[in-house]
Design a protein around this motif. Structure first.
Motif, PDB file in Angstrom:
ATOM      1  N   ASN A   1       0.866  -1.166   0.000  1.00  0.00           N
ATOM      2  CA  ASN A   1       0.000   0.000   0.000  1.00  0.00           C
ATOM      3  C   ASN A   1       0.910   1.225   0.000  1.00  0.00           C
ATOM      4  OD1 ASN A   1      -2.477  -1.457   0.181  1.00  0.00           O
ATOM      5  ND2 ASN A   1      -2.032  -1.855   2.339  1.00  0.00           N
ATOM      6  N   TYR A   2       0.327   2.411   0.094  1.00  0.00           N
ATOM      7  CA  TYR A   2       1.166   3.603   0.208  1.00  0.00           C
ATOM      8  C   TYR A   2       1.004   4.188   1.599  1.00  0.00           C
ATOM      9  CZ  TYR A   2      -3.227   6.021  -0.951  1.00  0.00           C
ATOM     10  OH  TYR A   2      -4.521   6.465  -0.957  1.00  0.00           O
ATOM     11  N   SER A   3       2.090   4.763   2.107  1.00  0.00           N
ATOM     12  CA  SER A   3       2.025   5.405   3.422  1.00  0.00           C
ATOM     13  C   SER A   3       2.052   6.919   3.309  1.00  0.00           C
ATOM     14  CB  SER A   3       3.187   4.939   4.302  1.00  0.00           C
ATOM     15  OG  SER A   3       4.426   5.362   3.760  1.00  0.00           O
ATOM     16  N   MET A   4       2.469   7.427   2.119  1.00  0.00           N
ATOM     17  CA  MET A   4       2.548   8.872   1.930  1.00  0.00           C
ATOM     18  C   MET A   4       2.496   9.179   0.441  1.00  0.00           C
ATOM     19  SD  MET A   4       5.518  11.496   3.240  1.00  0.00           S
ATOM     20  CE  MET A   4       5.163  11.093   4.944  1.00  0.00           C
ATOM     21  N   VAL A   5       1.823  10.265   0.099  1.00  0.00           N
ATOM     22  CA  VAL A   5       1.743  10.729  -1.286  1.00  0.00           C
ATOM     23  C   VAL A   5       2.179  12.188  -1.306  1.00  0.00           C
ATOM     24  CG1 VAL A   5       0.219  11.138  -3.249  1.00  0.00           C
ATOM     25  CG2 VAL A   5      -0.141   9.126  -1.799  1.00  0.00           C
TER      26      VAL A   5
ATOM     27  N   LYS B   1       5.327   7.008  -1.253  1.00  0.00           N
ATOM     28  CA  LYS B   1       6.125   6.196  -0.323  1.00  0.00           C
ATOM     29  C   LYS B   1       5.386   4.891  -0.050  1.00  0.00           C
ATOM     30  CE  LYS B   1       8.734   6.444   3.989  1.00  0.00           C
ATOM     31  NZ  LYS B   1       9.054   7.274   5.180  1.00  0.00           N
ATOM     32  N   LEU B   2       6.102   3.784  -0.168  1.00  0.00           N
ATOM     33  CA  LEU B   2       5.509   2.480   0.071  1.00  0.00           C
ATOM     34  C   LEU B   2       5.245   2.270   1.556  1.00  0.00           C
ATOM     35  CD1 LEU B   2       7.743   0.240  -2.251  1.00  0.00           C
ATOM     36  CD2 LEU B   2       5.654   1.464  -2.838  1.00  0.00           C
ATOM     37  N   SER B   3       4.222   1.467   1.850  1.00  0.00           N
ATOM     38  CA  SER B   3       3.904   1.143   3.236  1.00  0.00           C
ATOM     39  C   SER B   3       5.018   0.328   3.892  1.00  0.00           C
ATOM     40  CB  SER B   3       2.590   0.362   3.299  1.00  0.00           C
ATOM     41  OG  SER B   3       2.669  -0.805   2.483  1.00  0.00           O
ATOM     42  N   LYS B   4       5.799  -0.363   3.068  1.00  0.00           N
ATOM     43  CA  LYS B   4       6.929  -1.162   3.536  1.00  0.00           C
ATOM     44  C   LYS B   4       7.948  -1.186   2.410  1.00  0.00           C
ATOM     45  CE  LYS B   4       8.080  -5.942   4.814  1.00  0.00           C
ATOM     46  NZ  LYS B   4       7.535  -7.324   4.916  1.00  0.00           N
ATOM     47  N   ALA B   5       9.215  -1.044   2.751  1.00  0.00           N
ATOM     48  CA  ALA B   5      10.272  -1.008   1.723  1.00  0.00           C
ATOM     49  C   ALA B   5      10.230  -2.259   0.856  1.00  0.00           C
ATOM     50  CB  ALA B   5      11.636  -0.862   2.377  1.00  0.00           C
ATOM     51  N   ALA B   6      10.528  -2.088  -0.425  1.00  0.00           N
ATOM     52  CA  ALA B   6      10.603  -3.218  -1.339  1.00  0.00           C
ATOM     53  C   ALA B   6      11.795  -4.098  -0.966  1.00  0.00           C
ATOM     54  CB  ALA B   6      10.762  -2.712  -2.771  1.00  0.00           C
ATOM     55  N   ALA B   7      11.610  -5.396  -1.091  1.00  0.00           N
ATOM     56  CA  ALA B   7      12.721  -6.341  -0.919  1.00  0.00           C
ATOM     57  C   ALA B   7      13.390  -6.486  -2.280  1.00  0.00           C
ATOM     58  CB  ALA B   7      12.195  -7.682  -0.418  1.00  0.00           C
ATOM     59  N   LEU B   8      14.585  -5.918  -2.419  1.00  0.00           N
ATOM     60  CA  LEU B   8      15.250  -5.893  -3.717  1.00  0.00           C
ATOM     61  C   LEU B   8      15.827  -7.274  -4.049  1.00  0.00           C
ATOM     62  CD1 LEU B   8      17.053  -2.427  -3.526  1.00  0.00           C
ATOM     63  CD2 LEU B   8      14.699  -2.968  -4.183  1.00  0.00           C
TER      64      LEU B   8
END
Length: 219
Positions: free
Chosen positions: A62-66, A85-92
């Motif tokens: 989800n998003y945590s900030m726009v 901003k993503l709700s949780k960082a992407a796992a690269l």
């Protein structure tokens, strides 16, 4: 290899939204860049090849900030950028990765790589089923103004494609990035289809580097 599960363009993010989806470009494990005119995503999907098929390796957020650009103008599409901003960082990993922002402007006639999703049969599925790309050339503002006589092509915009463009009906996901030594532009409008090399108007990212660089650490 199962193409649908293993092949992606890692920095492309599928922004599942209504009434139309958009492309996001992952520029940081927690942040993506897209156009401010795109609707807010219902779901953010990373590591996607065919959006109409869910795969085990995709990551959903989800998003945590726009953070839209403070001077975005919906009428002129000037400053048409938003950072999400993503709700949780992407796992690269091999399927999900970041792309750099271009730090130098690209001269006219240089080529950019432009990927986006489309429908192999005109909107046969709710979500697109085909990931495609094209190499298009940056054109001068003079040529662009010839292609878009009713638009005010500003210094904060760049145009990529052929002139005058064929402008036949097509369906593709908007906000495609123009990649030339990093993200050089984000598609804001095209009369036609970028995958067919029609002229597209892109937000010129190099003009927004200070705003992007300030947004990430301050939020």
């Amino acid at each position: 290899m199962n193409v649908a599960e293993d092949f992606t363009i890692p920095y492309m993010v599928y922004l599942q939204s209504f009434p139309e989806p958009c492309v996001g470009s992952l520029i940081h494990p927690e942040w993506l860049l897209t156009t401010a005119h795109c609707p807010l995503p219902v779901k953010i999907r990373l590591g996607v090849y065919q959006p109409n098929i869910k795969n085990k390796k995709e990551q959903v957020r989800n998003y945590s900030m726009v953070v839209p650009h403070p001077e975005f103008n919906a009428g002129s599409l000037n400053n048409d950028l938003v950072m999400i901003k993503l709700s949780k960082a992407a796992a690269l990993n091999n399927q999900v990765g970041t792309i750099a922002i271009a730090m130098e402007p690209l001269p006219v006639n240089n080529s950019c790589f432009i990927p986006t999703w489309t429908w192999s049969k005109y909107k046969n599925h709710k979500d697109p089923d085909s990931l495609q790309n094209v190499n298009n050339s940056v054109i001068s503002k003079t040529e662009c103004r010839e292609a878009y006589k009713t638009y005010n092509i500003r210094d904060s915009m760049m145009c990529v494609g052929i002139v005058p463009g064929r402008r036949l009906p097509c369906k593709e996901v908007t906000a495609a990035p123009a990649l030339c030594h990093g993200v050089q532009g984000i598609l804001t409008f095209v009369d036609g289809c970028v995958l067919r090399a029609d002229v597209g108007i892109y937000t010129r990212i190099i003009n927004y580097i200070p705003w992007i660089e300030n947004t990430v650490p301050n939020n």
